[in-house]
Design a protein around this motif. Sequence first.
Motif, PDB file in Angstrom:
ATOM      1  N   ILE A 125       0.847  -1.188   0.000  1.00  0.00           N
ATOM      2  CA  ILE A 125       0.000   0.000   0.000  1.00  0.00           C
ATOM      3  C   ILE A 125       0.885   1.242   0.000  1.00  0.00           C
ATOM      4  O   ILE A 125       2.074   1.181   0.328  1.00  0.00           O
ATOM      5  CB  ILE A 125      -0.954   0.029   1.218  1.00  0.00           C
ATOM      6  N   VAL A 126       0.303   2.374  -0.368  1.00  0.00           N
ATOM      7  CA  VAL A 126       1.064   3.612  -0.419  1.00  0.00           C
ATOM      8  C   VAL A 126       1.568   3.977   0.977  1.00  0.00           C
ATOM      9  O   VAL A 126       0.799   3.989   1.946  1.00  0.00           O
ATOM     10  CB  VAL A 126       0.199   4.754  -0.982  1.00  0.00           C
ATOM     11  N   ASP A 127       2.851   4.273   1.062  1.00  0.00           N
ATOM     12  CA  ASP A 127       3.468   4.695   2.325  1.00  0.00           C
ATOM     13  C   ASP A 127       3.324   6.221   2.421  1.00  0.00           C
ATOM     14  O   ASP A 127       4.187   6.978   1.980  1.00  0.00           O
ATOM     15  CB  ASP A 127       4.935   4.285   2.355  1.00  0.00           C
ATOM     16  N   GLU A 128       2.223   6.662   3.007  1.00  0.00           N
ATOM     17  CA  GLU A 128       1.919   8.087   3.051  1.00  0.00           C
ATOM     18  C   GLU A 128       2.954   8.875   3.846  1.00  0.00           C
ATOM     19  O   GLU A 128       3.322   9.991   3.474  1.00  0.00           O
ATOM     20  CB  GLU A 128       0.519   8.303   3.633  1.00  0.00           C
ATOM     21  N   ILE A 129       3.428   8.307   4.942  1.00  0.00           N
ATOM     22  CA  ILE A 129       4.400   9.021   5.772  1.00  0.00           C
ATOM     23  C   ILE A 129       5.693   9.264   5.003  1.00  0.00           C
ATOM     24  O   ILE A 129       6.256  10.366   5.025  1.00  0.00           O
ATOM     25  CB  ILE A 129       4.668   8.240   7.067  1.00  0.00           C
ATOM     26  N   ALA A 130       6.169   8.243   4.304  1.00  0.00           N
ATOM     27  CA  ALA A 130       7.400   8.394   3.522  1.00  0.00           C
ATOM     28  C   ALA A 130       7.196   9.376   2.374  1.00  0.00           C
ATOM     29  O   ALA A 130       8.087  10.176   2.055  1.00  0.00           O
ATOM     30  CB  ALA A 130       7.856   7.043   2.994  1.00  0.00           C
ATOM     31  N   PHE A 131       6.025   9.340   1.753  1.00  0.00           N
ATOM     32  CA  PHE A 131       5.752  10.270   0.649  1.00  0.00           C
ATOM     33  C   PHE A 131       5.754  11.710   1.148  1.00  0.00           C
ATOM     34  O   PHE A 131       6.338  12.601   0.512  1.00  0.00           O
ATOM     35  CB  PHE A 131       4.420   9.934  -0.011  1.00  0.00           C
ATOM     36  N   ILE A 132       5.114  11.947   2.278  1.00  0.00           N
ATOM     37  CA  ILE A 132       5.110  13.294   2.854  1.00  0.00           C
ATOM     38  C   ILE A 132       6.537  13.752   3.128  1.00  0.00           C
ATOM     39  O   ILE A 132       6.911  14.901   2.862  1.00  0.00           O
ATOM     40  CB  ILE A 132       4.263  13.321   4.144  1.00  0.00           C
ATOM     41  N   ARG A 133       7.354  12.847   3.635  1.00  0.00           N
ATOM     42  CA  ARG A 133       8.748  13.181   3.915  1.00  0.00           C
ATOM     43  C   ARG A 133       9.472  13.600   2.633  1.00  0.00           C
ATOM     44  O   ARG A 133      10.251  14.578   2.642  1.00  0.00           O
ATOM     45  CB  ARG A 133       9.433  11.977   4.566  1.00  0.00           C
ATOM     46  N   LEU A 134       9.236  12.908   1.547  1.00  0.00           N
ATOM     47  CA  LEU A 134       9.865  13.260   0.273  1.00  0.00           C
ATOM     48  C   LEU A 134       9.394  14.627  -0.218  1.00  0.00           C
ATOM     49  O   LEU A 134      10.194  15.438  -0.706  1.00  0.00           O
ATOM     50  CB  LEU A 134       9.565  12.193  -0.783  1.00  0.00           C
ATOM     51  N   ILE A 135       8.096  14.890  -0.117  1.00  0.00           N
ATOM     52  CA  ILE A 135       7.545  16.172  -0.574  1.00  0.00           C
ATOM     53  C   ILE A 135       8.110  17.321   0.256  1.00  0.00           C
ATOM     54  O   ILE A 135       8.529  18.364  -0.284  1.00  0.00           O
ATOM     55  CB  ILE A 135       6.006  16.159  -0.501  1.00  0.00           C
ATOM     56  N   GLU A 136       8.141  17.170   1.556  1.00  0.00           N
ATOM     57  CA  GLU A 136       8.657  18.236   2.415  1.00  0.00           C
ATOM     58  C   GLU A 136      10.144  18.469   2.171  1.00  0.00           C
ATOM     59  O   GLU A 136      10.627  19.610   2.240  1.00  0.00           O
ATOM     60  CB  GLU A 136       8.389  17.894   3.878  1.00  0.00           C
ATOM     61  N   ARG A 137      10.859  17.422   1.845  1.00  0.00           N
ATOM     62  CA  ARG A 137      12.288  17.543   1.515  1.00  0.00           C
ATOM     63  C   ARG A 137      12.463  18.414   0.269  1.00  0.00           C
ATOM     64  O   ARG A 137      13.366  19.260   0.206  1.00  0.00           O
ATOM     65  CB  ARG A 137      12.843  16.133   1.297  1.00  0.00           C
ATOM     66  N   LEU A 138      11.596  18.234  -0.722  1.00  0.00           N
ATOM     67  CA  LEU A 138      11.662  19.026  -1.952  1.00  0.00           C
ATOM     68  C   LEU A 138      11.283  20.477  -1.693  1.00  0.00           C
ATOM     69  O   LEU A 138      11.927  21.400  -2.212  1.00  0.00           O
ATOM     70  CB  LEU A 138      10.747  18.423  -3.015  1.00  0.00           C
ATOM     71  N   ALA A 139      10.228  20.677  -0.931  1.00  0.00           N
ATOM     72  CA  ALA A 139       9.796  22.044  -0.615  1.00  0.00           C
ATOM     73  C   ALA A 139      10.883  22.791   0.150  1.00  0.00           C
ATOM     74  O   ALA A 139      11.181  23.963  -0.133  1.00  0.00           O
ATOM     75  CB  ALA A 139       8.496  22.008   0.182  1.00  0.00           C
ATOM     76  N   ASP A 140      11.510  22.132   1.112  1.00  0.00           N
ATOM     77  CA  ASP A 140      12.573  22.761   1.905  1.00  0.00           C
ATOM     78  C   ASP A 140      13.779  23.123   1.039  1.00  0.00           C
ATOM     79  O   ASP A 140      14.462  24.115   1.302  1.00  0.00           O
ATOM     80  CB  ASP A 140      13.016  21.832   3.035  1.00  0.00           C
ATOM     81  N   ALA A 141      14.031  22.321   0.003  1.00  0.00           N
ATOM     82  CA  ALA A 141      15.179  22.579  -0.867  1.00  0.00           C
ATOM     83  C   ALA A 141      14.936  23.754  -1.806  1.00  0.00           C
ATOM     84  O   ALA A 141      15.887  24.323  -2.351  1.00  0.00           O
ATOM     85  CB  ALA A 141      15.504  21.331  -1.687  1.00  0.00           C
ATOM     86  N   GLY A 142      13.681  24.126  -2.014  1.00  0.00           N
ATOM     87  CA  GLY A 142      13.368  25.254  -2.878  1.00  0.00           C
ATOM     88  C   GLY A 142      13.285  24.929  -4.345  1.00  0.00           C
ATOM     89  O   GLY A 142      13.622  25.764  -5.199  1.00  0.00           O
ATOM     90  N   VAL A 143      12.811  23.724  -4.679  1.00  0.00           N
ATOM     91  CA  VAL A 143      12.615  23.394  -6.095  1.00  0.00           C
ATOM     92  C   VAL A 143      11.542  24.313  -6.687  1.00  0.00           C
ATOM     93  O   VAL A 143      10.738  24.906  -5.963  1.00  0.00           O
ATOM     94  CB  VAL A 143      12.227  21.910  -6.275  1.00  0.00           C
ATOM     95  N   ASP A 144      11.532  24.429  -8.006  1.00  0.00           N
ATOM     96  CA  ASP A 144      10.604  25.354  -8.654  1.00  0.00           C
ATOM     97  C   ASP A 144       9.203  24.783  -8.800  1.00  0.00           C
ATOM     98  O   ASP A 144       8.228  25.529  -8.856  1.00  0.00           O
ATOM     99  CB  ASP A 144      11.153  25.758 -10.019  1.00  0.00           C
ATOM    100  N   SER A 145       9.098  23.472  -8.891  1.00  0.00           N
ATOM    101  CA  SER A 145       7.796  22.796  -8.881  1.00  0.00           C
ATOM    102  C   SER A 145       8.011  21.337  -8.515  1.00  0.00           C
ATOM    103  O   SER A 145       9.140  20.834  -8.544  1.00  0.00           O
ATOM    104  CB  SER A 145       7.087  22.907 -10.239  1.00  0.00           C
ATOM    105  N   ILE A 146       6.922  20.679  -8.157  1.00  0.00           N
ATOM    106  CA  ILE A 146       6.948  19.257  -7.810  1.00  0.00           C
ATOM    107  C   ILE A 146       6.008  18.528  -8.754  1.00  0.00           C
ATOM    108  O   ILE A 146       4.859  18.933  -8.929  1.00  0.00           O
ATOM    109  CB  ILE A 146       6.518  19.042  -6.346  1.00  0.00           C
TER     110      ILE A 146
END
Length: 297
Positions: free
Chosen positions: A17-38
């Motif tokens: 099943i989808v690992d929601e906690i790990a996915f959130i961690r990946l998204i927040e990692r990208l947002a913190d890095a300052g990518v231009d879009s996800i």
Amino acid sequence: MFSGLSAFPLTPMKHGIVDEIAFIRLIERLADAGVDSIGALGSTGNYAYLTRQERTCIAQLAVKHAGDVPVIIGISALSTREVLALAEDAQAAGASAVLLAPMSYQKLSEDEVFGLYETVTRQLSVPLCVYDNPGTTHFEFSDELHGRITHLPNVGSIKIPGVPAEPEAARVRVERLRTLIPPHVTIGVSGDPLAATGLNAGCEAWYSVIGGLFPQTALAITRASQAGNTQEALRLSESLSPLWALFSQHGGSLRVVATAAELKGLVASPCLPLPLKALEGTDRQAFARQLDELQLP
């Protein structure tokens, strides 16, 4: 939104099943890095292996945890009916844009692909990125078809495969495509090993697999090219040659990036939807050593 670094994260699985906690961690990692879009639910996001309900959940989580970073949601599916339903779900989740590839079981004609985009773009309230990925869809866009599609309403970008490796040939390729599409539509390169060459040749965006896991590394390449420091962008890309070689060896980037995410402890192992598998045995051990040597943040 359709320029700079667009980072495409995994959709990690855990016990099927989808690992929601790990996915959130990946998204927040990208947002913190300052990518231009996800870019959620691209090929790296394993969209083809997920149910509509799972895809809706991922879209909602991506938007919720991306902060101010625009989120592009993949809506590709086998039938136009499914695509339209997924487009509604993505827009309801708050997506800033959607990404659409012409998936098929039967080989599609150019007229059928144009008809898909014509139908979908008429019903969108957000911009669309055309996803040209012959490695997974087995459909090859002509430049002329890109030209027709990009004149439809709500089309904002094209995600093209890797450009030619030779810089001048890459520039000619991008400039030819540019003559056929409206000026407001950006050209974004995928195929990470050739991304620096594509950006240097005039692509406005990099739709990046490694950016979804190692955003700081991908941002350094992107920002160097944007600043006109083309040689530095190429040097930084060439420093990742062991990674690019593994992409070629293992039929693309997904299994390699999934293995890297597991080895870095960012997701549980195994993280891919069966029957897909990350690297195993001696391949995994060798890659672990390479990752240590690359020291990717």
